[in-house]
Design a protein around this motif. Structure first.
Motif, mmCIF file in Angstrom:
data_model
loop_
_atom_site.group_PDB
_atom_site.id
_atom_site.type_symbol
_atom_site.label_atom_id
_atom_site.label_comp_id
_atom_site.label_asym_id
_atom_site.label_seq_id
_atom_site.Cartn_x
_atom_site.Cartn_y
_atom_site.Cartn_z
ATOM 1 N N GLY A 116 0.832 -1.212 0.000
ATOM 2 C CA GLY A 116 0.000 0.000 0.000
ATOM 3 C C GLY A 116 0.859 1.252 0.000
ATOM 4 O O GLY A 116 0.613 2.198 -0.775
ATOM 5 N N LEU A 117 1.880 1.265 0.840
ATOM 6 C CA LEU A 117 2.807 2.405 0.892
ATOM 7 C C LEU A 117 3.475 2.611 -0.472
ATOM 8 O O LEU A 117 3.591 3.743 -0.956
ATOM 9 N N THR A 118 3.882 1.524 -1.097
ATOM 10 C CA THR A 118 4.542 1.593 -2.410
ATOM 11 C C THR A 118 3.640 2.289 -3.431
ATOM 12 O O THR A 118 4.093 3.143 -4.212
ATOM 13 N N LYS A 119 2.349 1.936 -3.415
ATOM 14 C CA LYS A 119 1.414 2.522 -4.396
ATOM 15 C C LYS A 119 1.257 4.021 -4.168
ATOM 16 O O LYS A 119 1.212 4.806 -5.128
ATOM 17 N N VAL A 120 1.161 4.432 -2.903
ATOM 18 C CA VAL A 120 1.031 5.870 -2.604
ATOM 19 C C VAL A 120 2.286 6.616 -3.061
ATOM 20 O O VAL A 120 2.196 7.675 -3.708
ATOM 21 N N LEU A 121 3.464 6.054 -2.757
ATOM 22 C CA LEU A 121 4.720 6.698 -3.169
ATOM 23 C C LEU A 121 4.767 6.837 -4.696
ATOM 24 O O LEU A 121 5.228 7.855 -5.227
ATOM 25 N N ALA A 122 4.293 5.808 -5.392
ATOM 26 C CA ALA A 122 4.297 5.848 -6.859
ATOM 27 C C ALA A 122 3.387 6.966 -7.373
ATOM 28 O O ALA A 122 3.777 7.745 -8.248
ATOM 29 N N LEU A 123 2.182 7.059 -6.815
ATOM 30 C CA LEU A 123 1.226 8.073 -7.286
ATOM 31 C C LEU A 123 1.723 9.483 -6.989
ATOM 32 O O LEU A 123 1.632 10.370 -7.839
ATOM 33 N N GLU A 124 2.246 9.684 -5.790
ATOM 34 C CA GLU A 124 2.657 11.037 -5.396
ATOM 35 C C GLU A 124 3.875 11.540 -6.174
ATOM 36 O O GLU A 124 4.134 12.740 -6.197
ATOM 37 N N ASP A 165 5.096 12.120 -11.645
ATOM 38 C CA ASP A 165 5.607 13.076 -12.640
ATOM 39 C C ASP A 165 6.913 13.731 -12.181
ATOM 40 O O ASP A 165 7.243 14.824 -12.601
ATOM 41 N N ARG A 166 7.629 13.053 -11.310
ATOM 42 C CA ARG A 166 8.844 13.667 -10.751
ATOM 43 C C ARG A 166 10.105 12.840 -10.998
ATOM 44 O O ARG A 166 11.129 13.043 -10.345
ATOM 45 N N GLY A 167 10.026 11.872 -11.913
ATOM 46 C CA GLY A 167 11.220 11.071 -12.219
ATOM 47 C C GLY A 167 11.555 10.049 -11.151
ATOM 48 O O GLY A 167 12.658 9.510 -11.108
ATOM 49 N N ILE A 168 10.569 9.816 -10.275
ATOM 50 C CA ILE A 168 10.812 8.881 -9.156
ATOM 51 C C ILE A 168 9.834 7.715 -9.280
ATOM 52 O O ILE A 168 8.624 7.945 -9.389
ATOM 53 N N THR A 169 10.345 6.485 -9.251
ATOM 54 C CA THR A 169 9.445 5.333 -9.257
ATOM 55 C C THR A 169 9.518 4.611 -7.907
ATOM 56 O O THR A 169 10.520 4.702 -7.197
#
Ligand SMILES: NC(=O)c1ccc[n+]([C@@H]2O[C@H](COP(=O)([O-])OP(=O)(O)OC[C@H]3O[C@@H](n4cnc5c(N)ncnc54)[C@H](O)[C@@H]3O)[C@@H](O)[C@H]2O)c1
Length: 262
Positions: A166-174, A177-181
């Motif tokens: 769940g944490l991974t998905k939130v980090l991905a969404l937030e 558009d910032r070059g961070i996966t």
């Protein structure tokens, strides 16, 4: 002598098992590597020496206990001092304890949640501003097949590993558009020293040979009854940190011999 270094990577729990295999794979590919885990200074020095000698990369080591927020802050400070800002964070440290939920000790619940889940949150939260400043970053969370499906007697472990996804998905969404996966890797059985005593015990009690016992242990959960080599997890992490994976984000990737496909 050192070759040109790729982005520094911090790998929690990398003094043994899967974490050290990830560290070796990243070092082989030319990344500066921050080792971390509950090891003595002498053990930490020995592991650093191995990576420096074999792969000619910069290395650091921290033994910060990441079961607290302060310990996570210490690990980040140690990493910055040794290598500068890590552009890649691999949350790999994890512990296990098994018991029926009705008998699960409070301190084990809190310890597993702290190390397997909260540490990943604290480290990601505190490293993200610098990743955002450079518009590049990679977060790889080593979850488990137990982040996707459950087994009995693993309330805390399953809760933490599902939470990590769940944490991974939130980090991905937030950070899309910032070059961070941000992605999660979900291993099933991995060939670590933990497995052999369980295989030996089955072989002994059922009077079967070791190979049959191995198939029985792993095959009870995995249709493909073969354990994954730790190096395979390292190679997947390396791939997720490379250019071809720039559009893979928010994913939970099983490496589990079909366990979670059932
Ligand atoms: N081994 C498997 O079959 C398997 C399967 C699925 C997922 N995983 C996950 O992969 C990860 C690595 O597993 P492993 O089998 O290589 O484990 P391991 O026991 O070999 O290594 C765990 C690492 O975490 C560190 N660590 C533990 N508690 C710590 C703390 N409080 N502070 C700092 N460091 C701490 C240890 O020092 C060590 O470096 C874990 O998250 C585990 O849940 C393992």
């Amino acid at each position: 002598m050192q070759r040109e270094q790729k982005q520094p990577v911090l790998i929690t729990g990398s003094t043994s098992g899967i974490g050290f295999a990830i560290a070796e794979t990243m070092a082989r590919a030319g990344h500066a590597v921050m080792l971390h885990g509950l090891a003595s200074p002498a053990q930490g020095e020995d592991l650093q020496r191995r990576l420096r000698k074999e792969y000619e990369v910069s290395c650091g080591f921290s033994s910060a206990d990441i079961s607290s927020e302060a310990g996570c802050a210490q690990l980040i400070a140690d990493t910055r001092e040794a290598l500068g800002n890590p552009a890649i964070l691999v949350n790999n440290a994890g512990v296990q304890f098994t018991a029926e939920t009705s008998e699960f000790p409070t301190e084990q619940w809190q310890k597993i949640l702290a190390i397997n889940l909260s540490a990943a949150f604290f480290l990601a939260r505190d490293l993200l501003p610098d990743m955002r400043a450079t518009s590049w970053g990679r977060i790889v969370n080593i979850s488990s097949v137990h982040g996707l499906v459950a087994s009995e007697r693993k309330a805390a472990y399953c809760a933490a590993k599902h939470g990590l996804i769940g944490l991974t998905k939130v980090l991905a969404l937030e950070n899309a558009d910032r070059g961070i996966t941000a992605n999660a890797v979900c291993p099933g059985w991995v060939e670590t020293p933990l497995i052999q005593p369980q295989i030996d015990s089955i072989a002994r009690t059922q009077e079967i040979d070791t190979e049959a016992a191995r198939v029985q242990l792993i095959g009870a959960k995995q249709p493909l009854a073969r354990a994954t080599k730790p190096e395979a997890i390292g190679e997947l992490v390396l791939y997720l940190c490379g250019d071809f994976a720039s559009t893979i984000t928010g994913a939970s990737l099983p490496v589990d011999g079909g366990w979670s496909a059932q």
